[in-house]
Scaffold this motif. Structure first.
Motif, PDB file in Angstrom:
ATOM      1  N   GLY A  18      37.095  34.061  41.352  1.00  0.00           N
ATOM      2  CA  GLY A  18      36.501  35.117  40.527  1.00  0.00           C
ATOM      3  C   GLY A  18      35.584  34.536  39.463  1.00  0.00           C
ATOM      4  N   GLU A 227      39.370  38.923  37.925  1.00  0.00           N
ATOM      5  CA  GLU A 227      38.542  40.061  38.312  1.00  0.00           C
ATOM      6  C   GLU A 227      37.471  40.397  37.281  1.00  0.00           C
ATOM      7  OE1 GLU A 227      40.408  43.814  39.050  1.00  0.00           O
ATOM      8  OE2 GLU A 227      40.306  43.516  41.198  1.00  0.00           O
ATOM      9  N   ARG A 247      38.742  46.783  47.400  1.00  0.00           N
ATOM     10  CA  ARG A 247      39.417  46.639  46.096  1.00  0.00           C
ATOM     11  C   ARG A 247      40.333  47.842  45.844  1.00  0.00           C
ATOM     12  NH1 ARG A 247      35.506  44.521  42.122  1.00  0.00           N
ATOM     13  NH2 ARG A 247      36.515  42.521  42.472  1.00  0.00           N
ATOM     14  N   SER A 257      44.766  42.083  42.261  1.00  0.00           N
ATOM     15  CA  SER A 257      43.329  42.013  41.990  1.00  0.00           C
ATOM     16  C   SER A 257      42.612  41.591  43.266  1.00  0.00           C
ATOM     17  CB  SER A 257      42.995  41.031  40.858  1.00  0.00           C
ATOM     18  OG  SER A 257      43.344  39.731  41.223  1.00  0.00           O
ATOM     19  N   PHE A 259      38.918  39.678  44.558  1.00  0.00           N
ATOM     20  CA  PHE A 259      37.723  38.927  44.155  1.00  0.00           C
ATOM     21  C   PHE A 259      37.050  38.367  45.402  1.00  0.00           C
ATOM     22  CE2 PHE A 259      39.976  34.897  44.704  1.00  0.00           C
ATOM     23  CZ  PHE A 259      41.291  35.295  44.540  1.00  0.00           C
TER      24      PHE A 259
END
Ligand code: HSE
Length: 313
Positions: A18, A227, A247, A257, A259
């Motif tokens: 991320g 994120e 997502r 999360s 990414f």
């Protein structure tokens, strides 16, 4: 007796995590590349065969990352002999799974074995980087974790700039790789060349938070920090099919999360149990299948070994 032939395996990796563009990466348990290397009297490097690439990779030694990294090693050793390399591609190309890094690493690790392992894996990094740079530029966030395993901070290419970070308990990953190639060079070309001071402060704070979370075994803070990328993901988002859907749906089934894996198109979901990672992987796959696209999914975790020698004789 001297070793004349060695085989190595190098795992898939996810770069950036991320917010840690070009400085953080992790190795993934499961898929990877293999290579068998042996010396030959002819001083050239010969790629004798590549399996698993559908004929897409160059066979010329100066154009293939596995031979370019091996050449850097041989030149450093002042070697007069050449090398034969047979490569088995286990990783899809231009996928965000560190395919070029794995090929760059695997030949060097096997070659190091032929010499009786004079170098530590940290010391092999600059050779591997020569291969990676051929197609992806000089960044070591795939080759670092590919060599060393685990979660790796690559603040430079000298041994003291490479740090293994703690791997939190219960860190599981679901990954989806849709069947669309996103070459790293193209995904780098869309990035901004400058950011504001305000953005720099925010992004630096999030990277610090991610590293702190790893040290404190805090999955919540890790997931949140990963994120928060304000620079790279916004620029690349439109190269990643169904990013927002993946997502949303992944979180709906419990992922913490999501990414982009490296330069994409792989998307990664961080999960706190194998069950949720399995469910997330299934959910991710369904999004692409419903859209008429093929996609590879994995429910996995961090590989702690990195590249390994699998055979020598
Ligand atoms: N850090 C690199 C990028 C990884 O995101 O461009 C891809 O190889």
């Amino acid at each position: 007796m001297a070793i004349t032939r060695a085989e190595a395996f190098a795992p898939a990796t996810v770069a950036n995590l991320g917010v840690g563009f070009d400085i953080l990466g992790l190795a993934i348990e499961g898929m990877g590349d293999r290579a068998v290397v042996e010396f030959q009297d002819n001083p050239e490097i010969l790629i004798t065969d590549i399996e698993g690439d559908d004929g897409k990779l160059p066979r010329e030694a100066d154009k293939n990352v596995a031979s370019v990294s091996a050449r850097a090693f041989l030149d450093h050793m002042g070697e007069k002999r050449g090398l034969k390399i047979k490569l088995f591609k286990g990783l899809p190309l231009a996928s965000g799974l560190g395919s070029s890094a794995a090929s760059s690493v695997v030949s060097v690790v096997a070659l190091n074995k032929l010499y009786g392992e004079p170098f530590t894996y940290e010391q092999l990094l600059p050779f591997c980087l020569e291969g990676e740079a051929l197609v992806s530029g000089y960044h070591a966030d795939n080759v670092g974790p590919c060599l060393l395993g685990g979660i790796t901070l690559i603040a430079g290419i000298t041994v003291d700039a490479i740090q293994q970070l703690p791997v939190p308990d219960n860190l599981h990953l679901a990954l989806v790789t849709p069947d669309v190639a996103v070459p790293t060079a193209e995904a780098r070309a869309v990035l901004p060349t400058e950011v504001s001071l305000k953005t720099m402060i925010y992004q630096t704070g999030q990277v610090a938070r991610v590293i702190d979370a790893l040290h404190r075994n805090d999955l919540e803070a890790l997931a949140d920090g990963m994120e928060k990328d304000m620079v790279v993901e916004p620029a690349r988002a439109n190269l990643m099919p169904y990013l927002e859907e993946v997502r949303f749906e992944s979180k709906r089934v419990g992922a913490m999360s999501v990414f982009i894996g490296g330069a994409g198109p792989t998307l990664c979901a961080l999960c706190d149990s194998k069950e949720i990672a399995d469910k997330t992987a299934e959910t991710m796959k369904a999004i692409y299948v419903d859209a008429g696209m093929d996609a590879l999914v994995q429910s996995t975790h961090v590989d702690r070994r990195g590249a390994i020698v699998t055979m020598s004789e």
